[in-house]
Structures are given as C-alpha cells and as structure tokens.
Scaffold this active site. Structure first.
Site, PDB file in Angstrom:
ATOM      1  N   TYR A  98      51.502  42.395   6.230  1.00 42.21           N
ATOM      2  CA  TYR A  98      50.599  42.688   5.118  1.00 42.21           C
ATOM      3  C   TYR A  98      51.260  43.592   4.084  1.00 42.21           C
ATOM      4  CZ  TYR A  98      46.553  40.419   7.192  1.00 42.21           C
ATOM      5  OH  TYR A  98      45.674  39.483   7.689  1.00 42.21           O
ATOM      6  N   GLU A 140      41.793  40.457  13.173  1.00 43.33           N
ATOM      7  CA  GLU A 140      42.859  39.773  13.902  1.00 43.33           C
ATOM      8  C   GLU A 140      43.205  40.504  15.195  1.00 43.33           C
ATOM      9  OE1 GLU A 140      45.770  39.452  10.768  1.00 43.33           O
ATOM     10  OE2 GLU A 140      44.303  38.331   9.578  1.00 43.33           O
TER      11      GLU A 140
END
Length: 407
Positions: A98, A140
């Site tokens: 990310y 997640e």
C-alpha cells in the site's frame, strides 16, 4: 474520519479530481509498472490493464470513497471495500504494498493536476488514501486470519484430475491438492485465484468461481474461452486459452485459498438466482450447497443464454434443483429448443430474461451474475417491482465498473 482541514480541502477539490480521476489512474499504473515491473508478474491482471478496466475500477473506487467521506461520512461504502479486500486477499496483497501504491498514486495526482496540487492539497488527499488503505488492510488481515493463512501462504499446488466439457467454449476443471493436506472448505459463491505462467514466462492471476460444494479435498471451476486480442496483441483471454489448450489431466496449477464477498446467506427466506451465460458459475456453486444440505428453502433459478447448447453447467443445475423440495428452473433462449428442452428443464421463454414474465416470491433474496448490461437491467426491473435493493446481491467478473451497491 477526515480531519476538518482535510475535509474542507477535499470537498473543494473533489470536482476537479473527479473530472481527472480516470487520467490520474492511467498515469498511476503506467508510472507504477515502469518502476515496479515485477508487479505484473503474479499480482496484476495485464489483460485488465490493456483494456482499461482496471484503471476505470480504481478511478471509480477512489472517487466513491472520497465522495462518501465528504458527503456521507456515516455511511462509508463498506460493500466496495469488502469486494476489493477479497480480491486483494485472493492475490496475497501485503500491507507494505500500500505504501508503494500511495507514492505512485500521489505522483500521478501531481502529474495530472500540476500546480493545483499544493502541499496542503497533497496532504489532504494522502489522508483520504490512507483512510481507505487502512480500512482495506484491516479487512484483509481479518480475511487471512479467517483462513489461518498469511499473504505468502494462501497459495497451494493442485493437480487436474478431470476435465469436463460443458459447451463448445466452456470446460470444467476438477482439481485435487498435491499431497495429503486437507484445506478449508469453500463458502457458497466464493472463488479461487488461479496463477499460471504465460508463454512469455510472466505469471498471471485470474479468479474463477467454484461451481460445486467441496470439502477441501477437491475443487471445481469452469473456464470460458475468450476470443480476440487485446490492445497489445495478446489473446483477450490468455489464461482461459491456456487452460483450454495447454492444461491436461495430471498437470499442476497454483490456486489461492477461496475468497469472495458475494456469499449465500444462510436463512429460511426464498432465494432467486438470476444468471446469464457463464454468470451461472457462482450461482451453480450456491445451488450445489443448498442441494448438498437438503435445504427446505423455496428456490427459483432463472437463466438466460443463446441456446440450450450454450448453457454451461445445465445438467448440474437441473440435477441439483431436483434434490430440493420447492425449486424450479426458468430459462430464456435467443434460439429456443424445438419441442421442449428435456425433463426437469422447467419453463422456457424466447428472448432476453424478462422479470415481468415470472412471479416474484415474497420476501426473497436475489443473487445476480452475468454481463454488466444484464445486471443493470435485471436489478432495475426488480427494484421497480418493489424488491428492496438490500435484498439484491450481484457478482461481476473482473473489475467492478458498476459499483451499484455504493450509489
């Protein structure tokens, strides 16, 4: 929630970012892959990159999330985040990726908008990104914990033990794990990611819906061959063509653990499946779970296709419906059969699926899958006939370019 300062800046700049978000997404991916080409090997679907659908999906997701932060902070698009998180988990995405995405996305914002991106504007949109990213990372993490796996251990090797031709363009692959390990059973409606090396040596991932209830010792999914070529000259369905032409019984494939946010709810309410073409795949999986559990629910299965010969998993659907006490099949064919379509085939209509030609069970739950035009039409007709939008779930293959649940 956004800080007050960032809220004001994002609200003021949202229109210009929204107008340019598609170009921002294109610049982002080009810059990302130029710096990190390894991400095209096993993580990103280069077919979706070539046709622009991944860029469109990213643009729509970011715009929807930012709009919600500004205008509906008490109603963030959880369905959107859940759908993205499941796709990410099926690819083994890690939190550190990310940061890479953030840096290249913020570069693209500055590259497209130029001097309009002051330090304050960049900081505000960085805050938007990290709010979204951290929510996805948390989701997640929960998905990995649910299957007791880490991002780098979601993959396992499975051997093809059977190939079942369904139609001229669809084949079912039945796979078993290599070794004695037993895996967690899938939930009704979930998919796995298949990762394989293309002829040029680059690994590509594709998601395929599981079409039958399993116990973790055998899984099956069907693959529709895609025709044509993408903008870079590769087959439109490079994975589907590889699985059709080069994968035989005895060959090994790399599969992820099952994921997917569109999962059959365990209730006593009537359930309606509305599918078209290969969109039957996840709903056949849901129906298989109902048949295996001898469910007492009222089940209505609607399917649209070109003809009987192009209806994938037709025999499985008919057999599973026969196991249930109150289950029927209704079909729509552009080329209907002459003299009926066989025992258990139910009522047949000519043309496209028309909700006006069937009765709607009271208080039913609806699951839809098929081409985007089909999903839009059927969902709109159901809502017009009084079905609450919350009772309509849909699965879309590839990036979600509709985001109907979040509008």
């Amino acid at each position: 929630m956004l800080s007050q300062t960032s809220h004001e800046i994002v609200e003021a700049t949202l229109p210009v970012v929204g107008e340019n978000v598609a170009e921002i997404a294109q610049r982002f991916y080009a810059h990302l892959f130029a710096e990190h080409p390894q991400l095209l090997d096993g993580v990103f679907n280069r077919g979706n990159q070539a046709d622009g659908s991944q860029q469109q999906a990213l643009a729509g997701s970011v715009a929807a999330f930012a709009d919600a932060l500004v205008n509906r902070p008490d109603r963030l698009p959880d369905h959107l985040l859940s759908r993205v998180a499941h796709k990410h988990a099926s690819l083994g995405v890690t939190p550190d990726q990310y940061l890479v995405v953030h840096d290249h996305l913020m570069w693209a914002v500055g590259d497209v908008l130029g001097e309009a991106v002051t330090h304050e504007v960049a900081a505000a949109w960085s805050e938007v990104y990290w709010l979204m990213a951290n929510m996805l990372i948390n989701k997640e993490r929960g998905l990995y914990e649910a299957v007791d796996l880490a991002p780098d251990t979601i993959w396992s090797t499975w051997r093809v033990c059977e190939r079942i031709p369904e139609t001229d363009d669809v084949v079912t692959l039945v796979v078993e794990p290599v070794g004695d390990e037993k895996f967690m059973a899938s939930l009704p409606g979930q998919y796995v990611t298949v990762r394989a090396s293309m002829p040029d040596g680059v690994r590509q991932p594709r998601q395929y819906s599981l079409t039958r209830a399993d116990d973790g010792r055998q899984r099956r999914f069907c693959v529709k061959r895609l025709h044509g070529h993408d903008a870079e000259g590769r087959p439109d369905g490079e994975m589907s063509n590889l699985l059709h032409d080069r994968v035989a019984v005895g060959d090994e494939l790399e599969l992820s653990a099952p994921f997917g946010d569109v999962v059959l709810e365990y209730t006593d309410r009537p359930v309606v499946f509305a599918t078209a073409g290969i969109g039957v795949a996840p709903m056949a999986g849901m129906l298989s779970h109902l048949a295996q559990g001898r469910a007492r629910r009222k089940v209505r299965f609607w399917h649209a296709d070109d003809s009987v010969a192009t209806f994938p998993l037709r025999e499985q659907v008919i057999a599973d419906l026969a196991e249930l006490p109150d289950a029927t099949l209704t079909t729509w064919y552009l080329d209907p059969p002459v003299g009926g379509s066989g025992e258990g085939a139910g009522e047949t209509h000519t043309g496209y699926l028309d909700v006006g030609e069937v009765d709607l069970p009271a208080d039913a739950e609806y699951y839809l899958c098929g081409p985007l035009a089909f999903l839009k039409l059927v969902r709109a007709d159901l809502v017009e006939r009084g079905v609450p939008p919350r009772d309509i779930q849909y699965e879309v293959f590839g990036p979600d370019l509709w985001l109907a649940d979040y509008q």
